[in-house]
Structures are given as structure tokens and as C-alpha cells.
Design a protein around this motif. Structure first.
Motif, PDB file in Angstrom:
ATOM      1  N   PHE A  65       0.877  -1.567  -0.077  1.00 16.14           N
ATOM      2  CA  PHE A  65       0.016   0.005  -0.010  1.00 16.14           C
ATOM      3  C   PHE A  65       0.857   1.192   0.334  1.00 16.14           C
ATOM      4  CE2 PHE A  65      -3.111  -2.950   2.012  1.00 16.14           C
ATOM      5  CZ  PHE A  65      -3.747  -3.428   1.214  1.00 16.14           C
ATOM      6  N   LEU A  66       2.301   1.275   0.561  1.00 20.50           N
ATOM      7  CA  LEU A  66       2.591   2.044   0.860  1.00 20.50           C
ATOM      8  C   LEU A  66       3.810   2.618  -0.478  1.00 20.50           C
ATOM      9  CD1 LEU A  66       5.130   1.845   4.090  1.00 20.50           C
ATOM     10  CD2 LEU A  66       2.589   3.456   3.416  1.00 20.50           C
ATOM     11  N   MET A  68       3.350   6.411  -4.976  1.00 13.54           N
ATOM     12  CA  MET A  68       3.175   6.378  -6.468  1.00 13.54           C
ATOM     13  C   MET A  68       1.929   7.727  -7.065  1.00 13.54           C
ATOM     14  SD  MET A  68       4.064   3.172  -8.867  1.00 13.54           S
ATOM     15  CE  MET A  68       2.411   2.211  -8.270  1.00 13.54           C
ATOM     16  N   THR A  69       1.119   7.859  -6.386  1.00  6.12           N
ATOM     17  CA  THR A  69      -0.571   8.365  -6.449  1.00  6.12           C
ATOM     18  C   THR A  69      -1.253   8.345  -5.328  1.00  6.12           C
ATOM     19  OG1 THR A  69      -2.210   8.915  -7.842  1.00  6.12           O
ATOM     20  CG2 THR A  69      -1.679   6.289  -7.581  1.00  6.12           C
ATOM     21  N   PHE A  70      -1.915   8.749  -4.353  1.00  8.98           N
ATOM     22  CA  PHE A  70      -3.377   9.290  -3.805  1.00  8.98           C
ATOM     23  C   PHE A  70      -4.061   8.414  -3.906  1.00  8.98           C
ATOM     24  CE2 PHE A  70      -6.498  11.123  -1.019  1.00  8.98           C
ATOM     25  CZ  PHE A  70      -5.491  11.079   0.241  1.00  8.98           C
ATOM     26  N   LEU A  94      -2.071  10.167  13.388  1.00  7.14           N
ATOM     27  CA  LEU A  94      -3.020   9.028  12.886  1.00  7.14           C
ATOM     28  C   LEU A  94      -4.232  10.758  12.919  1.00  7.14           C
ATOM     29  CD1 LEU A  94      -3.622   6.562  15.893  1.00  7.14           C
ATOM     30  CD2 LEU A  94      -3.332   5.853  13.685  1.00  7.14           C
ATOM     31  N   GLY A  95      -4.099  11.822  12.852  1.00  7.57           N
ATOM     32  CA  GLY A  95      -4.912  12.733  12.898  1.00  7.57           C
ATOM     33  C   GLY A  95      -4.962  13.048  11.014  1.00  7.57           C
ATOM     34  N   ARG A  96      -3.764  13.258  10.719  1.00  3.10           N
ATOM     35  CA  ARG A  96      -3.669  13.455   9.484  1.00  3.10           C
ATOM     36  C   ARG A  96      -4.048  12.330   8.630  1.00  3.10           C
ATOM     37  NH1 ARG A  96       3.221  15.028   9.177  1.00  3.10           N
ATOM     38  NH2 ARG A  96       2.300  17.159  10.444  1.00  3.10           N
ATOM     39  N   ILE A  97      -3.720  11.380   9.026  1.00  6.63           N
ATOM     40  CA  ILE A  97      -4.832  10.194   7.908  1.00  6.63           C
ATOM     41  C   ILE A  97      -6.195  10.187   8.030  1.00  6.63           C
ATOM     42  CG2 ILE A  97      -5.013   7.637   8.673  1.00  6.63           C
ATOM     43  CD1 ILE A  97      -1.929   7.066   9.618  1.00  6.63           C
ATOM     44  N   ASP A  98      -6.750  10.447   9.554  1.00  8.44           N
ATOM     45  CA  ASP A  98      -8.047  10.708   9.256  1.00  8.44           C
ATOM     46  C   ASP A  98      -8.568  11.800   8.509  1.00  8.44           C
ATOM     47  OD1 ASP A  98      -9.046   9.018  10.972  1.00  8.44           O
ATOM     48  OD2 ASP A  98      -9.177  10.223  12.951  1.00  8.44           O
ATOM     49  N   GLN A  99      -7.913  12.835   7.981  1.00  8.00           N
ATOM     50  CA  GLN A  99      -7.802  14.026   7.359  1.00  8.00           C
ATOM     51  C   GLN A  99      -7.738  13.158   5.550  1.00  8.00           C
ATOM     52  OE1 GLN A  99      -5.063  17.203   7.973  1.00  8.00           O
ATOM     53  NE2 GLN A  99      -6.171  17.590  10.787  1.00  8.00           N
ATOM     54  N   ALA A 100      -7.212  12.749   5.703  1.00  6.74           N
ATOM     55  CA  ALA A 100      -6.893  12.132   4.309  1.00  6.74           C
ATOM     56  C   ALA A 100      -8.046  11.467   4.125  1.00  6.74           C
ATOM     57  CB  ALA A 100      -5.334  11.387   4.485  1.00  6.74           C
ATOM     58  N   GLY A 151     -10.521  14.100   4.686  1.00 10.90           N
ATOM     59  CA  GLY A 151     -11.004  15.925   4.693  1.00 10.90           C
ATOM     60  C   GLY A 151      -9.683  15.842   2.931  1.00 10.90           C
ATOM     61  N   HIS A 152      -9.162  16.638   3.152  1.00 11.16           N
ATOM     62  CA  HIS A 152      -8.217  17.009   1.592  1.00 11.16           C
ATOM     63  C   HIS A 152      -6.786  17.091   2.054  1.00 11.16           C
ATOM     64  CE1 HIS A 152     -12.369  17.684  -0.548  1.00 11.16           C
ATOM     65  NE2 HIS A 152     -12.627  18.670   0.530  1.00 11.16           N
ATOM     66  N   ASN A 153      -6.679  16.220   2.217  1.00 11.07           N
ATOM     67  CA  ASN A 153      -4.740  16.639   3.281  1.00 11.07           C
ATOM     68  C   ASN A 153      -4.331  15.197   1.987  1.00 11.07           C
ATOM     69  OD1 ASN A 153      -2.849  16.435   3.588  1.00 11.07           O
ATOM     70  ND2 ASN A 153      -2.822  16.083   6.013  1.00 11.07           N
TER      71      ASN A 153
END
Length: 310
Positions: free
Chosen positions: A217-218, A223-225, A270-276, A279-281
Motif C-alpha cells: 500500500f505504501l 506513486m499516487t494518492f 493518526l490525525g493526518r490519516i483521518d484528514q486524508a 478531508g482533503h489532505n
């Protein structure tokens, strides 16, 4: 005439009367009961079975007993008995049985008669069949006292003969008990180390499978989000941590996970992953790598505890 002589004379008369009554009763009883028996064949070979029949006809108010396997059938050996159901007609009962016998005696003619017991209350009367005989077939007419080896009628046969080995149950039982004892002793001495080895092996296998799936997965996210791949990577991490620490990671929210783990460093990632995911991160790769590093640390800690026997 003295009184003593008269008393003794009376005693003798009573005894004679009772004795005559017994013989008369027995004779009458024996006349009412017919017992027959004999061999069903005229001859037999040594070691071969022969059949001997035994039958009795008697008033149905009497009870009779035939010989069983404990009876001595000398010179014959008892093999088995076949008994037929009692038949009663007009107050007369009939019983019959066939005894299968064998003999290893060498006498030319062998004889046998069998008893039938008549039960009368607490008394028992014995009747016997007529003596019957059977002829033993002999193949060797004359047995010499001694015979030299060169005169023996021997034939040479060098062909291979397959001989079946006897199965010794006791040897198998002893070997089985020794094997089980060795296993128990081995477990008592090395059981803890063996258990540690297999637990450590399972931990290593699970971590390798987790690392292979998580790294795939990484590479894709590098390569692309993708929101789906990010969520899948987080799900793989939670399932692995749940199996490693035996805690319900998959059923907890991010806030509940942070309270359970008590690792402040994970809060930001974990917060950034939830935003991704919600959200739009799109900058999420570094946070996922930190989760991988945390999983590696927990695996190393768990492996060390297992090897120390904790």
C-alpha cells in the motif's frame, strides 16, 4: 420278646421299605423318560470333528439337564454344542442337542456315553445313554521305532516360501508406552522452550505478512494518492496491532485508540490519516510510515518478552 429287639426290627423294616420305594420310584421314573445318544458317523480321522447326538423324552412336569462344556468327554475333546428348542406335545417334552467333539487319541475304537440329569425338587437322578463307539481311521499302519535320515522320504524344495510374521501386541504396547513417556519427559524438560519457539515463530510470520501487505500500500500511495488505499493501509495496521497486543483496535475510533495506546507521537500521524480519508489532505505517506515503525517497535518488544518467558 424284648422291647429292644422289636424296636430294631421295626427300624429295619422302615429302612427296607424306603429303599424299595426309592428304587421303584426311580424305575418308574426311568421308564417314563427315554434317553438316547450316539455318534452320527461311524469313523473319523485324528483331529477331525465328529457329531454326537443326545435326546430325551420325558413328562413335561420334570426338568432335565444336559452336559455342558465343563463335562469330561474323555477320550474326546469338547469343541462346541448345538442345542435345539424344547418341544412339548400332550404333556411329553423332547429335548435334543448335538455335541461336536474331536479326538487326538490313537486307540482304534473309542467309546462314549453321556449322562442326563433329572431334577426332582432337591434330589437329582442320573440316566446315561447306551455306550456308542466310533472307529479311528489310521493312515500309518506301522510306526518303526527308529528310521535313519537317508531312509526318510524327503523331497528337496529350495523355492522361497513366504512366512507371515506374528504380530506381537505386547511389544507394540510397550513401544507405545515408552514413546509416550519420552514425549511427556521431553515436554516437562523442554516444554517451555518449545512453546517459546513456536510462539516466536508465529509472531515473526504474522509480522512478515503484515509488512509485505502494508508496504504494498505504501508503494502505491508513493506513486499516487488514494483515499481507498489510505483507508485500507490503516485497516491492515489496526488488524495487525489487534492480533499483536490482543486489543480491539479495529473497533475503536482514533481518539479511543490514542487513549488505549497512550503514545502521544501517534496522535499527529493518526490525525493526518483521518484528514486524508475524510478531508482533503494528501500528505499521508510519512504518517503511514510512522505507523509502520510503531508496529515494528511493538513487534520487537513482544518478541523479546516471549524469548524471556514472560
Amino acid at each position: 420278646m424284648s422291647f429292644t429287639w422289636l424296636f430294631r426290627h421295626c427300624q429295619r423294616c422302615v429302612a427296607i421299605f424306603l429303599l424299595l420305594s426309592y428304587f421303584v420310584g426311580t424305575s418308574a421314573l426311568s421308564q417314563d423318560i427315554q434317553v438316547n445318544g450316539g455318534f452320527l458317523s461311524d469313523s473319523l480321522k485324528i483331529g477331525e470333528q465328529t457329531a454326537y447326538y443326545l435326546s430325551a423324552r420325558y413328562p413335561s412336569n420334570n426338568s432335565i439337564l444336559f452336559p455342558d462344556s465343563t463335562h469330561l468327554f474323555t477320550p474326546f475333546d469338547y469343541v462346541r454344542k448345538e442345542y435345539f428348542q424344547t418341544e412339548t406335545t400332550d404333556g411329553i417334552s423332547a429335548d435334543s442337542a448335538v455335541y461336536y467333539l474331536t479326538s487326538f487319541e490313537v486307540e482304534r475304537v473309542q467309546y462314549l456315553d453321556l449322562p442326563v440329569y433329572i431334577l426332582q425338587g432337591q434330589d437329582c437322578t442320573l440316566l446315561r445313554t447306551s455306550v456308542d463307539s466310533v472307529l479311528i481311521t489310521q493312515f500309518v499302519q506301522h510306526v518303526p521305532d527308529s528310521l535313519s535320515a537317508d531312509q526318510l522320504p524327503l523331497r528337496m524344495n529350495t523355492a522361497y516360501q513366504n512366512v507371515f510374521l506374528n504380530f506381537n501386541v505386547w511389544v507394540v504396547v510397550i513401544i507405545g508406552l515408552v514413546f509416550i513417556s519420552v514425549l511427556i519427559l521431553t515436554w516437562l524438560i523442554f516444554g517451555k522452550r518449545i512453546k517459546q519457539y513456536f510462539v516466536a515463530k508465529r509472531l515473526t510470520k504474522n509480522h512478515s505478512e503484515f509488512a509485505r501487505t502494508y508496504n504494498s500500500f505504501l508503494k502505491t500511495l508513493q506513486m499516487t494518492f488514494s483515499t481507498g488505499n489510505t483507508e485500507s493501509a490503516l485497516s491492515v495496521w489496526k488488524k495487525y496491532m489487534e492480533k499483536l497486543d490482543a486489543r480491539p483496535y479495529t473497533k475503536l475510533t482514533t481518539r479511543e485508540t490514542l487513549k488505549l495506546v497512550n503514545e502521544p507521537a501517534l496522535s499527529e500521524h493518526l490525525g493526518r490519516i483521518d484528514q486524508a480519508i475524510y478531508g482533503h489532505n494528501t500528505v499521508v505517506l510519512a504518517s503511514l510510515q510512522q505507523l509502520k515503525a510503531f508496529a515494528d517497535q511493538q513487534y520487537a518488544r513482544k518478541l523479546k518478552e516471549v524469548r524471556r518467558g514472560k
